[in-house]
Design a protein around this motif. Structure first.
Motif, PDB file in Angstrom:
ATOM      1  N   SER A  14       0.830  -1.200   0.000  1.00  0.00           N
ATOM      2  CA  SER A  14       0.000   0.000   0.000  1.00  0.00           C
ATOM      3  C   SER A  14       0.869   1.258   0.000  1.00  0.00           C
ATOM      4  O   SER A  14       2.071   1.217   0.284  1.00  0.00           O
ATOM      5  CB  SER A  14      -0.913   0.002   1.225  1.00  0.00           C
ATOM      6  N   LEU A  15       0.244   2.354  -0.314  1.00  0.00           N
ATOM      7  CA  LEU A  15       0.930   3.637  -0.321  1.00  0.00           C
ATOM      8  C   LEU A  15       1.431   3.987   1.076  1.00  0.00           C
ATOM      9  O   LEU A  15       2.521   4.537   1.230  1.00  0.00           O
ATOM     10  CB  LEU A  15      -0.016   4.732  -0.844  1.00  0.00           C
ATOM     11  N   LEU A  16       0.683   3.636   2.096  1.00  0.00           N
ATOM     12  CA  LEU A  16       1.095   3.899   3.473  1.00  0.00           C
ATOM     13  C   LEU A  16       2.384   3.151   3.811  1.00  0.00           C
ATOM     14  O   LEU A  16       3.278   3.707   4.456  1.00  0.00           O
ATOM     15  CB  LEU A  16      -0.014   3.511   4.446  1.00  0.00           C
ATOM     16  N   GLN A  17       2.491   1.899   3.366  1.00  0.00           N
ATOM     17  CA  GLN A  17       3.709   1.138   3.617  1.00  0.00           C
ATOM     18  C   GLN A  17       4.907   1.755   2.904  1.00  0.00           C
ATOM     19  O   GLN A  17       6.008   1.801   3.456  1.00  0.00           O
ATOM     20  CB  GLN A  17       3.525  -0.306   3.166  1.00  0.00           C
ATOM     21  N   ILE A  18       4.707   2.242   1.711  1.00  0.00           N
ATOM     22  CA  ILE A  18       5.784   2.902   0.975  1.00  0.00           C
ATOM     23  C   ILE A  18       6.217   4.167   1.687  1.00  0.00           C
ATOM     24  O   ILE A  18       7.414   4.446   1.819  1.00  0.00           O
ATOM     25  CB  ILE A  18       5.344   3.199  -0.478  1.00  0.00           C
ATOM     26  N   ILE A  19       5.271   4.940   2.171  1.00  0.00           N
ATOM     27  CA  ILE A  19       5.585   6.179   2.897  1.00  0.00           C
ATOM     28  C   ILE A  19       6.332   5.867   4.188  1.00  0.00           C
ATOM     29  O   ILE A  19       7.327   6.532   4.523  1.00  0.00           O
ATOM     30  CB  ILE A  19       4.300   6.986   3.164  1.00  0.00           C
ATOM     31  N   ILE A  20       5.899   4.852   4.915  1.00  0.00           N
ATOM     32  CA  ILE A  20       6.572   4.465   6.156  1.00  0.00           C
ATOM     33  C   ILE A  20       8.001   4.006   5.872  1.00  0.00           C
ATOM     34  O   ILE A  20       8.941   4.390   6.585  1.00  0.00           O
ATOM     35  CB  ILE A  20       5.773   3.372   6.893  1.00  0.00           C
ATOM     36  N   LEU A  21       8.210   3.209   4.836  1.00  0.00           N
ATOM     37  CA  LEU A  21       9.556   2.777   4.471  1.00  0.00           C
ATOM     38  C   LEU A  21      10.434   3.950   4.082  1.00  0.00           C
ATOM     39  O   LEU A  21      11.599   4.037   4.473  1.00  0.00           O
ATOM     40  CB  LEU A  21       9.498   1.777   3.318  1.00  0.00           C
ATOM     41  N   PHE A  22       9.881   4.884   3.319  1.00  0.00           N
ATOM     42  CA  PHE A  22      10.639   6.053   2.881  1.00  0.00           C
ATOM     43  C   PHE A  22      11.114   6.869   4.086  1.00  0.00           C
ATOM     44  O   PHE A  22      12.296   7.211   4.200  1.00  0.00           O
ATOM     45  CB  PHE A  22       9.785   6.924   1.952  1.00  0.00           C
ATOM     46  N   PHE A  23      10.203   7.180   4.998  1.00  0.00           N
ATOM     47  CA  PHE A  23      10.590   7.971   6.162  1.00  0.00           C
ATOM     48  C   PHE A  23      11.465   7.171   7.124  1.00  0.00           C
ATOM     49  O   PHE A  23      12.309   7.737   7.817  1.00  0.00           O
ATOM     50  CB  PHE A  23       9.359   8.541   6.868  1.00  0.00           C
TER      51      PHE A  23
ATOM     52  N   PHE B 293      13.801   4.960   6.182  1.00  0.00           N
ATOM     53  CA  PHE B 293      15.148   5.080   5.625  1.00  0.00           C
ATOM     54  C   PHE B 293      15.683   6.493   5.765  1.00  0.00           C
ATOM     55  O   PHE B 293      16.885   6.697   5.960  1.00  0.00           O
ATOM     56  CB  PHE B 293      15.180   4.650   4.161  1.00  0.00           C
ATOM     57  N   LEU B 294      14.813   7.479   5.655  1.00  0.00           N
ATOM     58  CA  LEU B 294      15.224   8.870   5.786  1.00  0.00           C
ATOM     59  C   LEU B 294      15.748   9.165   7.187  1.00  0.00           C
ATOM     60  O   LEU B 294      16.676   9.963   7.365  1.00  0.00           O
ATOM     61  CB  LEU B 294      14.040   9.787   5.455  1.00  0.00           C
ATOM     62  N   ILE B 295      15.195   8.513   8.184  1.00  0.00           N
ATOM     63  CA  ILE B 295      15.621   8.722   9.572  1.00  0.00           C
ATOM     64  C   ILE B 295      16.778   7.798   9.936  1.00  0.00           C
ATOM     65  O   ILE B 295      17.763   8.217  10.546  1.00  0.00           O
ATOM     66  CB  ILE B 295      14.436   8.509  10.533  1.00  0.00           C
ATOM     67  N   ILE B 296      16.698   6.522   9.563  1.00  0.00           N
ATOM     68  CA  ILE B 296      17.699   5.546   9.968  1.00  0.00           C
ATOM     69  C   ILE B 296      19.032   5.749   9.233  1.00  0.00           C
ATOM     70  O   ILE B 296      20.095   5.543   9.808  1.00  0.00           O
ATOM     71  CB  ILE B 296      17.166   4.113   9.753  1.00  0.00           C
ATOM     72  N   GLY B 297      18.994   6.186   7.998  1.00  0.00           N
ATOM     73  CA  GLY B 297      20.222   6.393   7.228  1.00  0.00           C
ATOM     74  C   GLY B 297      21.216   7.319   7.905  1.00  0.00           C
ATOM     75  O   GLY B 297      22.363   6.934   8.160  1.00  0.00           O
ATOM     76  N   PRO B 298      20.815   8.548   8.231  1.00  0.00           N
ATOM     77  CA  PRO B 298      21.760   9.444   8.921  1.00  0.00           C
ATOM     78  C   PRO B 298      22.170   8.949  10.305  1.00  0.00           C
ATOM     79  O   PRO B 298      23.297   9.178  10.727  1.00  0.00           O
ATOM     80  CB  PRO B 298      20.983  10.758   9.025  1.00  0.00           C
ATOM     81  N   VAL B 299      21.282   8.252  11.006  1.00  0.00           N
ATOM     82  CA  VAL B 299      21.628   7.727  12.328  1.00  0.00           C
ATOM     83  C   VAL B 299      22.724   6.671  12.192  1.00  0.00           C
ATOM     84  O   VAL B 299      23.673   6.650  12.985  1.00  0.00           O
ATOM     85  CB  VAL B 299      20.385   7.148  13.037  1.00  0.00           C
ATOM     86  N   LEU B 300      22.628   5.810  11.188  1.00  0.00           N
ATOM     87  CA  LEU B 300      23.658   4.794  10.990  1.00  0.00           C
ATOM     88  C   LEU B 300      24.988   5.413  10.576  1.00  0.00           C
ATOM     89  O   LEU B 300      26.038   4.867  10.880  1.00  0.00           O
ATOM     90  CB  LEU B 300      23.205   3.772   9.948  1.00  0.00           C
ATOM     91  N   MET B 301      24.962   6.531   9.897  1.00  0.00           N
ATOM     92  CA  MET B 301      26.196   7.187   9.467  1.00  0.00           C
ATOM     93  C   MET B 301      26.699   8.219  10.479  1.00  0.00           C
ATOM     94  O   MET B 301      27.677   8.910  10.222  1.00  0.00           O
ATOM     95  CB  MET B 301      25.978   7.860   8.104  1.00  0.00           C
ATOM     96  N   LEU B 302      26.054   8.320  11.623  1.00  0.00           N
ATOM     97  CA  LEU B 302      26.413   9.318  12.634  1.00  0.00           C
ATOM     98  C   LEU B 302      27.882   9.254  13.052  1.00  0.00           C
ATOM     99  O   LEU B 302      28.533  10.305  13.124  1.00  0.00           O
ATOM    100  CB  LEU B 302      25.494   9.187  13.843  1.00  0.00           C
ATOM    101  N   PRO B 303      28.484   8.084  13.332  1.00  0.00           N
ATOM    102  CA  PRO B 303      29.902   8.079  13.708  1.00  0.00           C
ATOM    103  C   PRO B 303      30.812   8.686  12.636  1.00  0.00           C
ATOM    104  O   PRO B 303      31.736   9.443  12.949  1.00  0.00           O
ATOM    105  CB  PRO B 303      30.219   6.602  13.922  1.00  0.00           C
ATOM    106  N   THR B 304      30.537   8.382  11.387  1.00  0.00           N
ATOM    107  CA  THR B 304      31.333   8.945  10.302  1.00  0.00           C
ATOM    108  C   THR B 304      31.143  10.451  10.204  1.00  0.00           C
ATOM    109  O   THR B 304      32.113  11.202  10.038  1.00  0.00           O
ATOM    110  CB  THR B 304      30.962   8.279   8.968  1.00  0.00           C
ATOM    111  N   LEU B 305      29.910  10.912  10.328  1.00  0.00           N
ATOM    112  CA  LEU B 305      29.643  12.342  10.259  1.00  0.00           C
ATOM    113  C   LEU B 305      30.284  13.103  11.410  1.00  0.00           C
ATOM    114  O   LEU B 305      30.811  14.205  11.227  1.00  0.00           O
ATOM    115  CB  LEU B 305      28.132  12.590  10.227  1.00  0.00           C
TER     116      LEU B 305
END
Length: 71
Positions: A4-13, A15-27
């Protein structure tokens, strides 16, 4: 099986939140101009998906960034 569109939106956000958190040590290492930034980024990329590897990289990125004089 429909996605569903809701699942796509949840996945998008997710990844949008988890991506920078996972790269936090490098940043953090880049922003602090840590002398071992490349190694921190390498540890983060290889072991960052585990909590222990991510924690080690984060602590290392906050460690002293002064280059000690060896005499």
């Amino acid at each position: 099986m429909y996605i569903s569109l809701l699942q796509i939106i949840i996945l998008f956000f997710g990844f949008l939140i988890i991506g920078p958190v996972l790269m936090l040590p490098t940043l953090v290492a880049i922003s602090r101009k840590h002398p071992k930034t490349i190694l921190i980024a390498l540890v983060n990329c290889i072991f960052g998906w585990t909590v222990i590897g991510w924690g080690i990289a984060l602590v290392w990125s906050f460690s002293s960034n002064k280059i000690e004089n060896q005499q």
